[in-house]
Motif scaffolding. Structure first.
Motif, PDB file in Angstrom:
ATOM      1  N   PRO A 191      37.195  14.046  58.485  1.00  0.00           N
ATOM      2  CA  PRO A 191      36.909  12.664  58.081  1.00  0.00           C
ATOM      3  C   PRO A 191      38.217  11.907  57.851  1.00  0.00           C
ATOM      4  O   PRO A 191      39.153  12.441  57.261  1.00  0.00           O
ATOM      5  N   GLN A 192      38.274  10.674  58.321  1.00  0.00           N
ATOM      6  CA  GLN A 192      39.459   9.849  58.141  1.00  0.00           C
ATOM      7  C   GLN A 192      39.268   8.918  56.953  1.00  0.00           C
ATOM      8  O   GLN A 192      38.362   8.086  56.929  1.00  0.00           O
ATOM      9  N   VAL A 193      40.116   9.071  55.952  1.00  0.00           N
ATOM     10  CA  VAL A 193      40.087   8.199  54.780  1.00  0.00           C
ATOM     11  C   VAL A 193      40.664   6.839  55.160  1.00  0.00           C
ATOM     12  O   VAL A 193      41.734   6.756  55.772  1.00  0.00           O
ATOM     13  N   ILE A 194      39.956   5.783  54.774  1.00  0.00           N
ATOM     14  CA  ILE A 194      40.354   4.415  55.103  1.00  0.00           C
ATOM     15  C   ILE A 194      40.499   3.605  53.822  1.00  0.00           C
ATOM     16  O   ILE A 194      39.614   3.614  52.963  1.00  0.00           O
ATOM     17  N   SER A 195      41.606   2.892  53.697  1.00  0.00           N
ATOM     18  CA  SER A 195      41.756   1.933  52.592  1.00  0.00           C
ATOM     19  C   SER A 195      42.511   0.720  53.110  1.00  0.00           C
ATOM     20  O   SER A 195      43.217   0.798  54.116  1.00  0.00           O
ATOM     21  N   GLY A 196      42.349  -0.398  52.421  1.00  0.00           N
ATOM     22  CA  GLY A 196      43.032  -1.605  52.862  1.00  0.00           C
ATOM     23  C   GLY A 196      43.247  -2.572  51.725  1.00  0.00           C
ATOM     24  O   GLY A 196      42.603  -2.484  50.677  1.00  0.00           O
ATOM     25  N   VAL A 197      44.149  -3.496  51.951  1.00  0.00           N
ATOM     26  CA  VAL A 197      44.471  -4.485  50.923  1.00  0.00           C
ATOM     27  C   VAL A 197      43.370  -5.535  50.800  1.00  0.00           C
ATOM     28  O   VAL A 197      43.265  -6.213  49.783  1.00  0.00           O
ATOM     29  N   ASN A 198      42.532  -5.653  51.832  1.00  0.00           N
ATOM     30  CA  ASN A 198      41.400  -6.573  51.792  1.00  0.00           C
ATOM     31  C   ASN A 198      40.326  -6.078  52.763  1.00  0.00           C
ATOM     32  O   ASN A 198      40.537  -5.098  53.493  1.00  0.00           O
ATOM     33  N   GLU A 199      39.181  -6.751  52.750  1.00  0.00           N
ATOM     34  CA  GLU A 199      38.053  -6.310  53.586  1.00  0.00           C
ATOM     35  C   GLU A 199      38.385  -6.382  55.070  1.00  0.00           C
ATOM     36  O   GLU A 199      37.957  -5.520  55.849  1.00  0.00           O
ATOM     37  N   ALA A 200      39.134  -7.377  55.456  1.00  0.00           N
ATOM     38  CA  ALA A 200      39.495  -7.506  56.870  1.00  0.00           C
ATOM     39  C   ALA A 200      40.346  -6.330  57.331  1.00  0.00           C
ATOM     40  O   ALA A 200      40.165  -5.805  58.443  1.00  0.00           O
ATOM     41  N   SER A 201      41.268  -5.889  56.492  1.00  0.00           N
ATOM     42  CA  SER A 201      42.118  -4.742  56.824  1.00  0.00           C
ATOM     43  C   SER A 201      41.289  -3.475  56.962  1.00  0.00           C
ATOM     44  O   SER A 201      41.494  -2.677  57.888  1.00  0.00           O
ATOM     45  N   VAL A 202      40.353  -3.281  56.037  1.00  0.00           N
ATOM     46  CA  VAL A 202      39.486  -2.105  56.084  1.00  0.00           C
ATOM     47  C   VAL A 202      38.654  -2.106  57.360  1.00  0.00           C
ATOM     48  O   VAL A 202      38.536  -1.079  58.045  1.00  0.00           O
ATOM     49  N   ALA A 203      38.068  -3.252  57.683  1.00  0.00           N
ATOM     50  CA  ALA A 203      37.222  -3.337  58.871  1.00  0.00           C
ATOM     51  C   ALA A 203      38.009  -3.042  60.142  1.00  0.00           C
ATOM     52  O   ALA A 203      37.538  -2.303  61.025  1.00  0.00           O
ATOM     53  N   ARG A 204      39.216  -3.591  60.237  1.00  0.00           N
ATOM     54  CA  ARG A 204      40.042  -3.350  61.422  1.00  0.00           C
ATOM     55  C   ARG A 204      40.461  -1.889  61.505  1.00  0.00           C
ATOM     56  O   ARG A 204      40.490  -1.288  62.590  1.00  0.00           O
ATOM     57  N   ALA A 205      40.825  -1.279  60.370  1.00  0.00           N
ATOM     58  CA  ALA A 205      41.245   0.121  60.369  1.00  0.00           C
ATOM     59  C   ALA A 205      40.085   1.030  60.745  1.00  0.00           C
ATOM     60  O   ALA A 205      40.259   1.998  61.500  1.00  0.00           O
ATOM     61  N   ARG A 206      38.923   0.731  60.231  1.00  0.00           N
ATOM     62  CA  ARG A 206      37.748   1.547  60.570  1.00  0.00           C
ATOM     63  C   ARG A 206      37.443   1.441  62.055  1.00  0.00           C
ATOM     64  O   ARG A 206      37.127   2.446  62.722  1.00  0.00           O
ATOM     65  N   GLN A 207      37.528   0.235  62.592  1.00  0.00           N
ATOM     66  CA  GLN A 207      37.298   0.028  64.021  1.00  0.00           C
ATOM     67  C   GLN A 207      38.312   0.808  64.850  1.00  0.00           C
ATOM     68  O   GLN A 207      37.972   1.380  65.900  1.00  0.00           O
ATOM     69  N   LEU A 208      39.546   0.853  64.384  1.00  0.00           N
ATOM     70  CA  LEU A 208      40.589   1.591  65.092  1.00  0.00           C
ATOM     71  C   LEU A 208      40.290   3.079  65.138  1.00  0.00           C
ATOM     72  O   LEU A 208      40.288   3.695  66.215  1.00  0.00           O
ATOM     73  N   PHE A 209      40.032   3.677  63.981  1.00  0.00           N
ATOM     74  CA  PHE A 209      39.863   5.129  63.943  1.00  0.00           C
ATOM     75  C   PHE A 209      38.512   5.587  64.484  1.00  0.00           C
ATOM     76  O   PHE A 209      38.366   6.761  64.840  1.00  0.00           O
ATOM     77  N   ASP A 210      37.553   4.673  64.574  1.00  0.00           N
ATOM     78  CA  ASP A 210      36.284   5.028  65.210  1.00  0.00           C
ATOM     79  C   ASP A 210      36.476   5.410  66.668  1.00  0.00           C
ATOM     80  O   ASP A 210      35.601   6.059  67.259  1.00  0.00           O
ATOM     81  N   LYS A 211      37.610   5.057  67.238  1.00  0.00           N
ATOM     82  CA  LYS A 211      37.885   5.409  68.633  1.00  0.00           C
ATOM     83  C   LYS A 211      38.161   6.903  68.810  1.00  0.00           C
ATOM     84  O   LYS A 211      38.031   7.438  69.914  1.00  0.00           O
ATOM     85  N   ILE A 212      38.557   7.585  67.704  1.00  0.00           N
ATOM     86  CA  ILE A 212      38.933   8.999  67.856  1.00  0.00           C
ATOM     87  C   ILE A 212      38.235   9.944  66.878  1.00  0.00           C
ATOM     88  O   ILE A 212      38.205  11.157  67.126  1.00  0.00           O
ATOM     89  N   VAL A 213      37.697   9.447  65.763  1.00  0.00           N
ATOM     90  CA  VAL A 213      37.138  10.363  64.770  1.00  0.00           C
ATOM     91  C   VAL A 213      35.622  10.258  64.716  1.00  0.00           C
ATOM     92  O   VAL A 213      35.030   9.276  65.166  1.00  0.00           O
ATOM     93  N   ARG A 214      35.001  11.288  64.139  1.00  0.00           N
ATOM     94  CA  ARG A 214      33.548  11.315  64.006  1.00  0.00           C
ATOM     95  C   ARG A 214      33.077  10.595  62.750  1.00  0.00           C
ATOM     96  O   ARG A 214      31.947  10.109  62.703  1.00  0.00           O
ATOM     97  N   GLN A 215      33.930  10.574  61.723  1.00  0.00           N
ATOM     98  CA  GLN A 215      33.517  10.016  60.440  1.00  0.00           C
ATOM     99  C   GLN A 215      34.694   9.350  59.750  1.00  0.00           C
ATOM    100  O   GLN A 215      35.797   9.892  59.722  1.00  0.00           O
ATOM    101  N   THR A 216      34.458   8.167  59.195  1.00  0.00           N
ATOM    102  CA  THR A 216      35.454   7.511  58.354  1.00  0.00           C
ATOM    103  C   THR A 216      34.899   7.394  56.938  1.00  0.00           C
ATOM    104  O   THR A 216      33.698   7.210  56.740  1.00  0.00           O
ATOM    105  N   LEU A 217      35.792   7.506  55.964  1.00  0.00           N
ATOM    106  CA  LEU A 217      35.428   7.407  54.550  1.00  0.00           C
ATOM    107  C   LEU A 217      36.235   6.268  53.935  1.00  0.00           C
ATOM    108  O   LEU A 217      37.449   6.374  53.802  1.00  0.00           O
ATOM    109  N   THR A 218      35.564   5.201  53.569  1.00  0.00           N
ATOM    110  CA  THR A 218      36.252   4.046  52.996  1.00  0.00           C
ATOM    111  C   THR A 218      36.327   4.178  51.484  1.00  0.00           C
ATOM    112  O   THR A 218      35.315   4.433  50.821  1.00  0.00           O
ATOM    113  N   VAL A 219      37.528   4.017  50.934  1.00  0.00           N
ATOM    114  CA  VAL A 219      37.724   4.086  49.483  1.00  0.00           C
ATOM    115  C   VAL A 219      38.126   2.701  48.968  1.00  0.00           C
ATOM    116  O   VAL A 219      38.417   1.793  49.735  1.00  0.00           O
TER     117      VAL A 219
END
Length: 287
Positions: A174-202
């Motif tokens: 699982p890829q842990v995702i965090s960001g300084v704002n919601e837009a950053s989190v959404a973009r990071a999740r979209q990025l890692f969805d290209k290679i991982v099965r699961q993302t975990l947003t904190v």
């Protein structure tokens, strides 16, 4: 020595990975193998030249094959940043400990941040992959980016792989995702969805920074305890291997580690990063 230079805009690349050591190169190769167009930046010219020849400077199963398949076919490696960066920049530089002060040596990180800060736009997502003391993303990286952009997109998404299995774990852990704002989190999740099965947003950058540190500190603790068991067993005149093997057999609790060497670039420094983090908040460790 001839330099590999990418001129002008780099719309042909989707991401730029800054720092091509173990963390950066395995990530760049994984994205490239998934069909993402990657620019890999390594300021060490000798290392850059070797990578462009398909030579990997550490062991990772399957990495040389991907590198040779993807070089200039989805993966470009350069020793000079372009004037304009791709839409996503991922920082993967080293964060060693100063042996004299036992504090983080952030020179590589600061150099990387300074290099990209003058090149980002309001739409550039900066992802930090380097292991950091808790609070570093917000207190060091964010202010520097804000000198260029009022509200930059910044995410901290830690690497948690083990050498030798990194290419497998980059896709399965699982890829842990965090960001300084919601837009950053959404973009990071979209990025890692290209290679991982699961993302975990904190909930915060600091939470993600601490997750990485406690994972490695826990591993260090487990290995160290196995060695302590062996030393105690030796003092007591019993067989440490028999003690640990029998204790683990069909017992539904976390396995005791067998004795052996404890080291590596992560386990030897990350406990100090965690200690440093808590010291900044007047927490005293009791040993």
């Amino acid at each position: 020595m001839e330099r590999t230079v990418v001129q002008g805009r780099n719309d042909q690349h989707e991401i730029c990975v800054v720092g091509l050591g173990f963390v950066g190169l395995t990530l760049a190769a994984t994205f490239a193998d998934a069909g993402v167009r990657v620019l890999g930046y390594e300021q060490n010219r000798n290392a850059c030249q070797l990578l462009n020849q398909g030579q990997v400077h550490f062991y990772e199963k399957g990495l040389p094959e991907i590198l040779n398949q993807r070089l200039n076919n989805g993966l470009t490696i350069t020793d000079e940043l372009p004037d304009t960066l791709p839409a996503v920049v991922i920082i993967c530089v080293g964060t060693p400990i100063d042996e004299r002060t036992e504090k983080p040596d952030l020179r590589q990180l600061e150099s990387a941040v300074n290099a990209i800060a003058t090149r980002i736009t309001a739409e550039t997502l900066v992802v930090v992959r380097s292991t950091l003391a808790v609070g570093t993303s917000r207190n060091l990286i964010l202010p520097r980016l804000r000198e260029r952009i009022a509200e930059p997109l910044l995410a901290f998404c830690p690497e948690r792989t083990i050498q030798g299995k990194a290419l497998e774990e980059l896709r399965t852990l699982p890829q842990v995702i965090s960001g300084v704002n919601e837009a950053s989190v959404a973009r990071a999740r979209q990025l890692f969805d290209k290679i991982v099965r699961q993302t975990l947003t904190v909930t915060s950058l600091e939470t993600a920074e601490m997750i990485k540190l406690i994972c490695n500190c826990h591993t260090d603790l487990i290995y160290g305890f196995g060695n302590q068991v062996a030393l105690m067993a030796n003092a007591l005149g019993v067989d440490a291997q028999e003690v640990i093997t029998t204790a683990n057999l069909n017992y539904p609790r976390p396995d005791l580690s067998k004795p052996g060497f404890v080291g590596g670039s992560c386990l030897s420094k990350d406990p100090y990063l965690l200690i440093y983090s808590t010291q900044q908040h007047n927490y005293t460790h009791r040993w």
